[in-house]
Design an enzyme around this catalytic site. Structure first.
Site, short mmCIF file in Angstrom:
data_model
loop_
_atom_site.label_atom_id
_atom_site.label_comp_id
_atom_site.label_asym_id
_atom_site.label_seq_id
_atom_site.Cartn_x
_atom_site.Cartn_y
_atom_site.Cartn_z
N ASP A 1 -67.27 30.52 48.45
CA ASP A 1 -66.11 29.96 47.85
C ASP A 1 -64.88 30.66 48.15
OD1 ASP A 1 -64.45 28.63 46.30
OD2 ASP A 1 -65.37 29.30 44.32
N GLY A 2 -64.03 30.06 48.98
CA GLY A 2 -62.93 30.73 49.35
C GLY A 2 -62.66 30.94 50.84
N GLY A 3 -61.85 30.23 51.46
CA GLY A 3 -61.42 30.22 52.88
C GLY A 3 -62.31 29.67 53.64
N MET B 1 -63.92 31.22 35.91
CA MET B 1 -63.32 32.18 36.35
C MET B 1 -62.55 32.57 34.80
SD MET B 1 -61.95 31.40 39.98
CE MET B 1 -62.34 29.54 39.41
N GLY C 1 -58.91 33.14 42.26
CA GLY C 1 -57.62 32.97 41.48
C GLY C 1 -56.80 31.77 42.10
N PHE C 2 -56.68 31.71 43.45
CA PHE C 2 -55.79 30.73 44.19
C PHE C 2 -56.71 30.03 45.10
CE2 PHE C 2 -53.40 34.38 42.40
CZ PHE C 2 -52.55 33.39 41.65
N GLY C 3 -56.27 29.01 45.75
CA GLY C 3 -56.83 28.48 46.79
C GLY C 3 -55.98 28.91 48.13
N GLY C 4 -56.34 28.39 49.27
CA GLY C 4 -55.59 28.57 50.37
C GLY C 4 -55.69 29.99 50.90
N HIS D 1 -66.82 20.71 42.73
CA HIS D 1 -66.52 21.99 42.21
C HIS D 1 -65.30 22.22 41.34
CE1 HIS D 1 -67.04 26.48 42.76
NE2 HIS D 1 -65.72 26.44 42.73
N GLY E 1 -61.56 23.98 49.54
CA GLY E 1 -60.58 23.16 48.60
C GLY E 1 -59.65 22.64 49.61
N SER E 2 -58.78 23.66 50.10
CA SER E 2 -57.67 23.03 51.04
C SER E 2 -57.99 22.51 52.22
CB SER E 2 -56.67 24.29 51.30
OG SER E 2 -57.23 25.31 51.04
N ASP F 1 -62.92 24.56 39.22
CA ASP F 1 -62.43 26.03 39.08
C ASP F 1 -61.81 26.04 37.81
OD1 ASP F 1 -63.16 27.36 41.37
OD2 ASP F 1 -61.96 25.83 42.49
N SER G 1 -63.34 21.61 46.35
CA SER G 1 -63.12 22.11 44.91
C SER G 1 -61.63 21.30 44.64
CB SER G 1 -62.47 23.59 45.02
OG SER G 1 -61.55 24.05 44.18
N HIS H 1 -67.21 26.57 37.83
CA HIS H 1 -67.07 28.05 38.26
C HIS H 1 -66.15 28.45 37.20
CE1 HIS H 1 -65.26 30.87 41.52
NE2 HIS H 1 -65.83 31.41 40.54
N MET I 1 -60.04 28.66 35.05
CA MET I 1 -59.23 29.72 35.02
C MET I 1 -58.47 29.97 33.88
SD MET I 1 -57.79 29.85 39.10
CE MET I 1 -58.51 29.45 40.39
N MET J 1 -68.10 35.07 46.26
CA MET J 1 -66.52 34.87 46.42
C MET J 1 -66.30 35.39 47.92
SD MET J 1 -65.64 33.00 43.90
CE MET J 1 -63.70 32.98 44.64
#
Ligand code: DX5
Ligand code: ZN
Length: 222
Positions: A175-177, A70, A144-147, A35, A197-198, A37, A10, A68, A39, A139
């Site tokens: 997607d996420g974490g 959002m 809304g946010f990475g990390g 990916h 992402g991160s 994102d 991402s 993606h 928003m 999800m």
């Protein structure tokens, strides 16, 4: 498209001041998809980029663009995302009052149709649109946010969706974490496309990104 493992960095976690270089670096580092994102500051409390930026990046890589969305009203700009070069367009079920129609339109535009589910949205909202779908994006954080930290309850949802899909050619993406700590559990539950992402962009340039992508791939298979 459901079988092979896909790693989709991402670019939300990349250095936006050097976006083209970052996409190019992560491409060379072994990304399968990119990916994107999107928003709108309304569906999620954050604002990123839209079709013009995606179109500009289209010249930087041949990797598949996984958009993606959002956003609160994705229908308004589906044509623009397809025109910009998105190959998968994923909308949120929570943002689409006429989801069946939205998914049909994405396919009419020549794109793969994806639906994303927020953590609280049950899997069975999709049971009557499975024949319209190419991808389900689970999800594993609130968008809304990475990390953010991975939500473990999503493992059960992935397994439920895998059963629902049966023999259909539908990819489950998460997607996420997603990190080396969480990749194994989501892959074992049935997710084959892993957004990160991160965990990827924490590396320093192409070599760091390559090491992080390979570490996630190896952790998923473990
Ligand atoms: C969250 C985005 C994700 C995000 C993932 O709303 O959809 O794609 O970039 O970031 P990490 O991998 O850092 O959780
Ligand atoms: Zn995303």
């Amino acid at each position: 498209m459901a079988d092979d493992m896909i790693i989709a960095p991402s670019i939300l976690a990349s250095d936006f001041s050097r976006l083209a270089d970052e996409v190019s670096a992560v491409d060379r580092a072994g990304a399968d998809w990119i990916h994107l994102d999107v928003m709108d500051g309304h569906f999620v409390p954050n604002l990123t980029f839209g079709p013009p930026v995606i179109k500009a990046l289209r010249h930087v890589t041949d990797k598949l663009f996984d958009a993606h969305l959002m956003v609160s009203n994705p229908d308004a700009l589906l044509d623009a995302y397809a025109d910009a070069g998105a190959e998968i367009i994923t909308v949120h079920a929570e943002a689409c009052p006429h989801l069946d129609r939205t998914l049909s339109r994405i396919r009419e535009l020549g794109c793969k149709a994806g639906v994303s589910l927020n953590p609280h949205t049950p899997a069975d909202v999709l049971c009557h649109v499975l024949d319209r779908l190419d991808l389900i994006l689970v999800m594993t954080v609130n968008p809304g946010f990475g990390g953010q930290a991975f939500i473990p309850a999503m493992i059960d949802k992935i397994a439920t969706l895998k059963d629902m899909i049966g023999a259909r050619d539908i990819t489950i993406e998460v997607d996420g974490g997603i990190t080396t700590e969480t990749a194994g559990a989501v892959f074992a539950a049935g997710a084959t496309a892993l957004v990160a992402g991160s965990a990827i962009f924490k590396g320093d340039g192409e070599d760091g990104y390559r090491a992080n992508i390979e570490a996630i791939r190896a952790a998923a298979r473990d």
